[in-house]
Structures are given as C-alpha cells and as structure tokens.
Design a protein around this motif. Structure first.
Motif, PDB file in Angstrom:
ATOM      1  N   GLU A 438      -0.831  24.473  20.905  1.00 22.76           N
ATOM      2  CA  GLU A 438      -0.420  24.199  19.535  1.00 22.76           C
ATOM      3  C   GLU A 438       0.938  24.829  19.265  1.00 22.76           C
ATOM      4  O   GLU A 438       1.320  25.818  19.903  1.00 22.76           O
ATOM      5  CB  GLU A 438      -1.442  24.736  18.526  1.00 22.76           C
ATOM      6  CG  GLU A 438      -2.794  24.035  18.580  1.00 22.76           C
ATOM      7  CD  GLU A 438      -3.760  24.589  17.550  1.00 22.76           C
ATOM      8  OE1 GLU A 438      -4.566  23.805  17.008  1.00 22.76           O
ATOM      9  OE2 GLU A 438      -3.723  25.810  17.301  1.00 22.76           O
ATOM     10  N   HIS A 440       2.993  26.659  16.300  1.00 22.93           N
ATOM     11  CA  HIS A 440       2.906  27.303  14.989  1.00 22.93           C
ATOM     12  C   HIS A 440       4.307  27.290  14.364  1.00 22.93           C
ATOM     13  O   HIS A 440       5.268  27.726  15.006  1.00 22.93           O
ATOM     14  CB  HIS A 440       2.416  28.745  15.115  1.00 22.93           C
ATOM     15  CG  HIS A 440       1.033  28.853  15.668  1.00 22.93           C
ATOM     16  ND1 HIS A 440      -0.014  29.417  14.953  1.00 22.93           N
ATOM     17  CD2 HIS A 440       0.494  28.476  16.864  1.00 22.93           C
ATOM     18  CE1 HIS A 440      -1.113  29.384  15.685  1.00 22.93           C
ATOM     19  NE2 HIS A 440      -0.823  28.816  16.850  1.00 22.93           N
ATOM     20  N   THR A 441       4.413  26.800  13.147  1.00 17.61           N
ATOM     21  CA  THR A 441       5.727  26.670  12.515  1.00 17.61           C
ATOM     22  C   THR A 441       5.755  27.344  11.145  1.00 17.61           C
ATOM     23  O   THR A 441       4.720  27.518  10.485  1.00 17.61           O
ATOM     24  CB  THR A 441       6.122  25.194  12.329  1.00 17.61           C
ATOM     25  OG1 THR A 441       5.232  24.580  11.380  1.00 17.61           O
ATOM     26  CG2 THR A 441       6.090  24.440  13.637  1.00 17.61           C
ATOM     27  N   GLU A 442       6.952  27.703  10.754  1.00 22.23           N
ATOM     28  CA  GLU A 442       7.234  28.189   9.400  1.00 22.23           C
ATOM     29  C   GLU A 442       8.656  27.756   9.074  1.00 22.23           C
ATOM     30  O   GLU A 442       9.536  27.794   9.941  1.00 22.23           O
ATOM     31  CB  GLU A 442       7.103  29.712   9.345  1.00 22.23           C
ATOM     32  CG  GLU A 442       7.376  30.314   7.970  1.00 22.23           C
ATOM     33  CD  GLU A 442       7.136  31.828   7.948  1.00 22.23           C
ATOM     34  OE1 GLU A 442       5.963  32.237   8.005  1.00 22.23           O
ATOM     35  OE2 GLU A 442       8.128  32.581   7.909  1.00 22.23           O
ATOM     36  N   THR A 453       3.074  29.078   7.253  1.00 26.89           N
ATOM     37  CA  THR A 453       2.648  28.800   8.627  1.00 26.89           C
ATOM     38  C   THR A 453       1.718  27.598   8.725  1.00 26.89           C
ATOM     39  O   THR A 453       0.729  27.494   8.000  1.00 26.89           O
ATOM     40  CB  THR A 453       1.961  30.031   9.228  1.00 26.89           C
ATOM     41  OG1 THR A 453       2.872  31.137   9.175  1.00 26.89           O
ATOM     42  CG2 THR A 453       1.577  29.780  10.669  1.00 26.89           C
ATOM     43  N   GLU A 454       2.060  26.682   9.615  1.00 25.80           N
ATOM     44  CA  GLU A 454       1.244  25.507   9.914  1.00 25.80           C
ATOM     45  C   GLU A 454       1.048  25.418  11.429  1.00 25.80           C
ATOM     46  O   GLU A 454       1.837  25.971  12.197  1.00 25.80           O
ATOM     47  CB  GLU A 454       1.916  24.229   9.410  1.00 25.80           C
ATOM     48  CG  GLU A 454       2.098  24.170   7.903  1.00 25.80           C
ATOM     49  CD  GLU A 454       2.833  22.913   7.466  1.00 25.80           C
ATOM     50  OE1 GLU A 454       2.283  22.179   6.636  1.00 25.80           O
ATOM     51  OE2 GLU A 454       3.948  22.669   7.964  1.00 25.80           O
ATOM     52  N   LYS A 455       0.018  24.687  11.848  1.00 25.65           N
ATOM     53  CA  LYS A 455      -0.252  24.499  13.266  1.00 25.65           C
ATOM     54  C   LYS A 455      -0.273  22.999  13.586  1.00 25.65           C
ATOM     55  O   LYS A 455      -0.822  22.201  12.832  1.00 25.65           O
ATOM     56  CB  LYS A 455      -1.593  25.128  13.659  1.00 25.65           C
ATOM     57  CG  LYS A 455      -1.601  26.652  13.580  1.00 25.65           C
ATOM     58  CD  LYS A 455      -2.855  27.243  14.211  1.00 25.65           C
ATOM     59  CE  LYS A 455      -4.100  26.865  13.444  1.00 25.65           C
ATOM     60  NZ  LYS A 455      -5.311  27.542  14.014  1.00 25.65           N
TER      61      LYS A 455
END
Length: 527
Positions: A438, A440-442, A453-455
């Motif tokens: 995955e 992980h973003t910000e 934070t999203e995955k």
C-alpha cells in the motif's frame, strides 16, 4: 533469489444545532466528490515476469522525462560463469525504447552505480586486487563503453560519482578517508590531497558540474572537538580552498551546498550537541568568499509540527516540558537520528526532507559487501524503525520559512534507506511511503495539512488478477507530478495456488483539483 535493490470538543449552543445538521448533510454529499478529485491515481503499470529458475536482482532508475531504466542482473540460462546484465529503457508511457545487454566478467563484483544526466555508470571491483572496471551506459541509445583502471586495493567504497569524463571513488583506506579521481580517457589515477587523516569521516562528496568543482565535506574529532570542513578541488583534483565551520555550542553533522555563484553559496544540514550523530535540530549558513556567516540554528522545538507524530497526550506533555524549560531559560536537548534526503530545489524555495529513525541493532560492526546503487550491508540487527519524516522549506536566500511532518506507523527496514517520497504537485506537496503493498499519502500546503493520511493499494494491471503477496516496495521521484512505485508481487486470478511472481513498476500521480475548496486543515493539532 529475487531481490529489489532500493479535537478538543466544545459546547455548542442549541440554536446552532439545526444549522450544524444541515452542514453535515451537505458535507456528506460533497465528500465522495472531493475524494474522487483529490486522490492517488495509478496512471500506468509495467509488469516484468521473473524467471523461475534464475537468480535475479532488479533495479529501477528514474530518468525524468526520458523515462525509466530497468536493470536486471542474474545468471539467466547460460552455463557461463559470467553474469548477464539486461538494460531496458522505457518512455514515460512505459513502452520500450531500447534494450541492451552486457556479460560481466565473473572476476568482477558490482560495487555501486551513479546516474548522470546523459549516461549511467557502474563501478565493479576485482576482489583482493587494485583492478576496477567502469561501465558507461548511454541513455539515448543504450550503447555501452567500458573502462579499466587501477585504484587502491582494499578500499572500502562509500560513494561513487562521475564529473565529466572522470570518476570519483570515495571511501576508507586503512580506516582513513580517501577520494580517488580516475580519468576514463588517459587512465590516470590520483588521490585528492589533504584528506588522509586520522579520526576523520567523510560526510559527502558534492560535485558542481557547472563550475567544475569538487567539494569534499568531512568532519573530524580533534582535541575533543568536532571540526566540520569543506575542501574544494578543481576538475583535475588540484586543492583550491578550505572552509571550516565551527561553533562553541554545537557540532555540525551534515551539510548540503546550494551554490549561488562560484564564490557564494549556503549550507543546510543538521547539528548536534557534542560529537554525536544524534541531532538537536537544523541549521543554515551563508558562505561567501570561503567565510561562513553566523549559522541560524533551528531547534526541533522551534518547528511548529515536529512532534505531531506523537499521540495527543504525549505530544502535549512534550510541549509543556519544552515550554517550561524555555521559561526557565534552559535549553531543550533532543536525541534524534535523521536520514537527510537530497535537497529539493524549486524556483522559489529549497525543501529539506528527513526521516527520523531508530536502529534496532544487536551489533555495531557492519560488513559491507557492495551493491548496485547502494552498498549491501550485512548487520546483526533487527532493522531500522521509522517514526516520522519532517519537511522544511527555505526561501532562495536560505531563510527558514515553514515545516510539516508525516507520521510513519509500524514501518521497519533491514537497510537504512529513504522511504518517504515528496512530490510537488501544483501548489502542494504529496508525501508518500510504501508499506505492505500500500501507499500511504498525505498532502500538505507548506505548514498546513490539506488531505490527511490515506492508504491506496498497488493493484495489478489486469482486473482479473489479485495480489497474493508483496515484497520490497519502494518509491522514487520521476518527472513533474509523477512518481514511481516498484517492487515484487505474486499475483494470480485466484487466492488458491501460488500464482506468478512479477517485478512491477507503477506510474502514480495525485489529482489535486478543487482541494482548495475543501479548506486547509491546520496542522497545529495532533493527527
């Protein structure tokens, strides 16, 4: 063997409740649309089948708008003892531009690689001798040239770079630092003077291709003090000047040079209290005519968002402790290990990215055996644990402007390497790191968090396939708003069975349209 190498609740008056309920309804209606506009998108994907019988290692090099370079090394199906290397360049749509192959003489082992603007370079060594081999790969057509040279037998190579037609090989020889410059054309080799000293460590070898300068950054332990120096050489290896940074209170750990002109630059890095690798904060200093100005020291406690990776109660206790010590006139002391990335330079600012990590180490004696783009290091340890990454912005004159951070949860790596990728997209920065298949973003806008934070899962190319297993996931910058995710996956049409193993490269981008309509989220509160 397959391997990839690299809120506080507030009381609300009753007369506002009806308006609040209406706003909640509208927000629930808008959220799906917002999510569709601001999210990570898989623009394209490349899948390379792995050999079931061969021992292979994979590497990806980002070539900007030229595309990417895939390097596969292994024994293939040949009975020869020579190792087969396959180079394939893909364009930005992940279509093949050219292929090239090279059989590496079995007497040589790979040490490191360096990516230049127009060509890639690989350094190979013959063990227990002073013989080295350099391979040059032209990015335009895949043509290969090789050069042999005699350097130093038993040198522990730490860095390899190329400036013009000369190779720079730096490391340690008999526990002392050494930088060797080797000409590809006349095969001459010389050691840069003034470096072979006791109790001295190499920090970085910085090349200025525009002006033809070589800057060797070192720090030394002398009379219980740490001395941080920049020694500058010309293209031929002649010593030109020495710049020394010293401070009675702090020690400089690292530094990256941002040149303004041949006699004017500034240096950005991290510093400590005493001769230690544990950071106290960041610094920036202006250097003009070899004389550094008074550094600006930025303690971690001065950063607005440094401690946002902590849970709310712990963060508040930390801030209270910092405030109390400051009110009493006491200095705050920190002990953080930083992995500082190469500076990101845009038209208006300089961005520093650094990951905070802790080594879970059982032994302090590393064994370096060599690798492609970084040394393969065998340690008796459980790996490195990352807690968070900081992002700091400076203007073009070196003035500190803003900071932010991204929390890294439960991420460990056996090799110490850069995990967080920062990509400028429009007027935002997308922070991302890979973990177990995955991303992980910000998304931040300077010191504000725009999207928390999203995955996102790394999906196969075919909708019929499922990901059965993930290994060795990495991120790399590419061009514009695009970046790369690559690694090993086992995929199949059903969870029953072993499926097939592939090396994947995903072209990713983050769509940021209409983010501003949502409103910026203040990053002063813990997340």
């Amino acid at each position: 063997m397959k391997r990839v190498t690299p809120l506080k609740e507030e009381v609300m008056p009753r007369f506002l409740l009806s308006c609040f309920r209406v706003n909640i309804v509208w927000l629930l209606v808008l959220l799906p649309a917002i999510g569709a506009l601001a999210q990570l998108q898989q623009a394209d994907r490349l899948e390379i089948p792995t050999s079931s019988s061969a021992s292979e290692q994979f590497e990806i090099f980002s070539l900007g708008e030229q595309g990417i370079l895939s390097v596969i090394r292994g024994d293939g199906y040949s009975s020869s003892r020579n190792e087969q290397w396959q180079f394939v360049q893909y364009d930005t749509t992940l279509k093949v531009r050219w292929r090239a192959a090279y059989k590496l003489d079995f007497r040589y082992i790979p040490v490191m690689a360096y990516k230049g603007v127009d060509a890639g370079y690989w350094l190979f060594a013959e063990p227990d001798s002073d013989r080295f081999l350099f391979l040059q790969l032209n990015f335009n057509d895949g043509s290969i040239d090789t050069f042999k040279g005699n350097l130093l037998s038993g040198v522990d190579v730490q860095q390899f770079k190329v400036i013009g037609s000369k190779a720079l090989v730096s490391g340690y020889y008999r526990s002392r630092p050494v930088v060797i410059i080797h000409s590809f054309f006349d095969h001459t080799t010389r050691v840069l003077p003034g470096l072979f000293e006791k109790n001295t460590e190499l920090n970085n070898v910085d090349i200025n291709e525009v002006d033809g300068y070589i800057n060797v950054i070192t720090y030394a332990y002398r009379k219980k003090n740490c001395v941080f120096e920049i020694k500058t050489y010309n293209y031929d290896g002649k010593f030109l000047k020495r710049t020394t940074l010293s401070d009675s209170r702090y020690s400089f750990i690292s530094g990256q040079i941002v040149p303004l002109n041949p006699d004017d630059s500034y240096l950005i890095g991290n510093y400590s209290v005493g001769c230690t690798q544990y950071s106290q904060g960041l610094y920036v200093t202006h250097i003009e005519n070899d004389k550094p100005a008074e550094p600006q020291f930025i303690e971690f406690s001065d950063l607005q968002n440094f401690f946002n990776y902590m849970k709310p109660k712990r963060r508040q206790r930390m801030l209270d402790k910092i405030g109390k010590r400051k009110s009493l006139g006491k200095e705050n002391r920190f002990r953080y290990r930083l992995l500082v990335h190469e500076l990101i330079q845009t038209e208006n600012e300089i961005v520093l990215v650094a990951e905070v990590y802790y080594p879970n180490q059982r032994s302090t004696n590393p064994v370096i055996s060599g690798g492609i783009s970084r040394p393969y290091i065998s340690r008796s340890l459980e790996g490195y644990r990352y807690t968070h990454a900081i992002v700091c912005g400076f203007d073009r004159s070196g003035k500190f402007m803003w900071d932010n951070c991204i929390t890294i949860k439960d991420l460990t790596s056996f090799d110490l390497q850069e995990m967080v990728q920062v990509t400028p997209v429009d007027d935002y920065f997308v922070l991302a790191y890979p973990q177990e298949g995955e991303i992980h973003t910000e998304v931040i806008s300077r010191d504000k968090v725009v999207v928390e934070t999203e995955k996102f899962k790394i999906n196969p190319k075919s909708e019929k396939d499922k990901v059965l297993n993930n290994e060795d996931g990495y991120l790399s910058p590419w061009y514009g708003q695009y970046f790369l995710a690559y690694g090993m996956q086992r995929i199949g049409s059903s969870s029953i069975g072993q499926g097939r193993e592939i090396f994947y490269v995903n072209k990713l981008t983050y769509k940021t349209e209409d983010i501003g309509k949502v409103g910026l989220k203040s990053d002063s509160a813990p997340r």
